[in-house]
Scaffold this active site. Structure first.
Site, PDB file in Angstrom:
ATOM      1  CB  SER A 105      -0.837  -0.811   1.401  1.00 17.06           C
ATOM      2  OG  SER A 105      -1.363   1.120   1.071  1.00 17.06           O
ATOM      3  CG  ASP A 153      -3.539  -0.235  -1.618  1.00 21.27           C
ATOM      4  OD1 ASP A 153      -3.481   0.429  -1.729  1.00 21.27           O
ATOM      5  OD2 ASP A 153      -3.038  -1.207  -1.706  1.00 21.27           O
ATOM      6  CG  ASP A 208      -2.854   4.161  -1.332  1.00 23.22           C
ATOM      7  OD1 ASP A 208      -3.434   4.182  -2.488  1.00 23.22           O
ATOM      8  OD2 ASP A 208      -2.598   3.389  -0.536  1.00 23.22           O
ATOM      9  CG  ASP A 238      -6.153   1.597  -0.570  1.00 23.31           C
ATOM     10  OD1 ASP A 238      -5.351   2.250  -0.753  1.00 23.31           O
ATOM     11  OD2 ASP A 238      -6.198   0.244   0.445  1.00 23.31           O
TER      12      ASP A 238
HETATM   13 MG    MG Z   1      -3.294   1.634  -0.049  1.00 25.84          MG
END
Ligand code: MG
Length: 457
Positions: A97, A242, A240, A244
């Protein structure tokens, strides 16, 4: 000492020193055993340790009898959506992440794409530490199946929740900064399909993250706000590592934290549904509650952490959730943080309001915020919270995570122990610049007093 694998967002560690292939293979065995084999989605981000860890996890999962569907390299919320969409038993996602570049991680979700609650993680930890691994017979070992088209299915679902034609008519120009990571696959394409003119920075895939740190924070995003200003764009989008989480730059280059975007999206949803319940951690600004109250809606305060918010939404039926850090959860799509969904919701809002993001932000109640921290002995944390609770007074007090006190003049303070570090965090806000400073000083003094008393006793 309690032995733990999972932190607040899955299993995380530095690639190839903390999170080695041997370790990852055993995690795979434990997760596969937990699911009794099962049909699981597997996917990863673009980090340098990501492929190594994925292959090791896969070996363990297959050994435990899992049938794996490889969804490739994509944003985490695309994998979560696909897990639900294809009716799989769960997902194993290899990503760290927003962590610094050297990290990698393993995330486990259930069939609805939501990460496992703590009580289920404990079951996996037991299997792991007691090595109660399941190994299937040689003739039950499965080959990994390729799962194509996940991105198409995901983006179609996102678009299904907004007024595509209304957005297209506005011909927004948008700058995207995906941090050289997986957001490059989803957001520029989504924006093009929504009729936007798309510009990108930090948009070549590079697991060393040469453009900026994987965590979007206003101070990391100066290149984005400068590009928005110099191109005269309507909006900037930063994800960010990843994809999300999302922070936005308005047309003036100003980058608000996620609480303001949550308040704006919440306000729009409240206009159509005055009973709306919004789930958000106790550390979020009162701005969200102000907006909810104005329309008759309600805020469900939760402990800090995105998985906590997701589970609170599932249990309470809250349609909207959000975090200060740019995580926005839209349950009609899925009750998890979703970067592309957040972008689509904000464009839908801009299109319908006919105002710029800066104009909309100006309409929100104003708060001055001060954040601070103070060191404290790890072992005293619980006692400090208990003692603090008995000393504070205010209009409203909540102790779901630390101690939060609201006062009659709209100001508030949260004093919360960090889960991992020997510190307390202070979040104060008020209607004047002096108020939050004053609150932080007052409460730091109170905490110092409590610590020295506890040490003396
Ligand atoms: Mg994330």
């Amino acid at each position: 000492m309690e032995r733990r694998l999972f932190g607040t967002n899955g299993i995380r560690g530095v690639a190839n020193s903390e999170l080695t292939p041997e370790f990852a293979m055993r995690v795979g065995l434990a997760v596969g055993t937990y699911f009794d084999g099962g049909r699981l989605l597997i996917g990863r981000d673009i980090r340098l340790g990501s492929q190594m860890v994925k292959r090791a996890v896969e070996a363990g999962l297959i050994s435990a009898g899992a049938t794996l569907y490889d969804a490739g390299v994509l944003p985490t919320p695309a994998f979560q959506y696909a897990t639900k969409h294809y009716g799989l038993d769960g997902a194993v996602i290899i990503t760290a992440s927003h962590n610094p570049p050297q990290y990698i991680g393993i995330k486990v979700t259930r069939s609805d794409g939501v990460e496992l609650p703590r009580r289920e993680e404990i079951k996996i930890e037991e299997i792991f530490f007691e090595e109660k691994f399941r190994h299937v017979a040689w003739n039950s070992l499965k080959e990994v199946k390729k799962l194509d088209g996940v991105l198409d299915v995901y983006l179609e679902a996102v678009k299904g929740h907004v007024d595509v034609e209304a957005i297209r008519r506005r011909r927004f120009s948008v700058v995207v900064d995906p941090a050289n990571s997986v957001g490059v696959f989803s957001t520029p394409r989504l924006l093009r399909e929504l009729g936007c003119r798309v510009y990108t920075i930090n948009a070549h895939i590079d697991g060393t993250f040469p453009g900026r740190p994987p965590e979007p924070r206003p101070e990391n995003l100066t290149a984005l706000s400068q590009t928005v200003r110099s191109l005269g764009a309507d909006l900037g989008v930063a994800h960010d590592g990843d994809a999300d989480r999302t922070l936005f730059s308005d047309e003036t280059g100003y980058i608000p934290w996620g609480d303001k975007i949550l308040a704006l999206v919440g306000r729009k949803m409240l206009e159509e549904d005055s009973g709306l319940l919004i789930a958000t951690p106790i550390s979020t600004s009162t701005i969200v509650e102000d907006v909810a109250r104005e329309y008759g809606g309600k805020v469900l305060w939760t402990r800090v952490g995105s998985v906590v918010v997701s589970h609170a939404m599932v249990e309470s039926g809250a349609k909207l959730g959000g975090e200060d850090n740019g995580g926005l959860f839209y349950a009609p799509h899925q009750p998890v943080r979703d970067g592309a969904m957040t972008v689509a919701l904000l464009l839908d809002l801009l299109a319908k309001e006919g105002k710029s993001l800066h104009e909309l932000l100006e309409e929100l109640p104003k708060y001055y915020i001060v954040k601070d921290r103070m060191e404290c002995p790890m072992e005293l944390k619980e006692k400090i919270v208990e003692e603090l609770r008995s000393r504070v007074s205010g209009e409203r007090i909540m102790t779901i995570d630390g101690v939060k006190v609201w006062f009659g003049d709209g100001s508030s303070i949260l004093v919360r122990p960090s889960g991992t570090e020997p510190i307390f965090r202070f979040y104060a806000e008020g209607k004047t610049p002096e108020k939050p400073k004053q609150l932080v000083e007052e409460y730091k003094g109170m905490l110092k007093e409590i610590i020295s008393e506890l040490k003396a006793s």
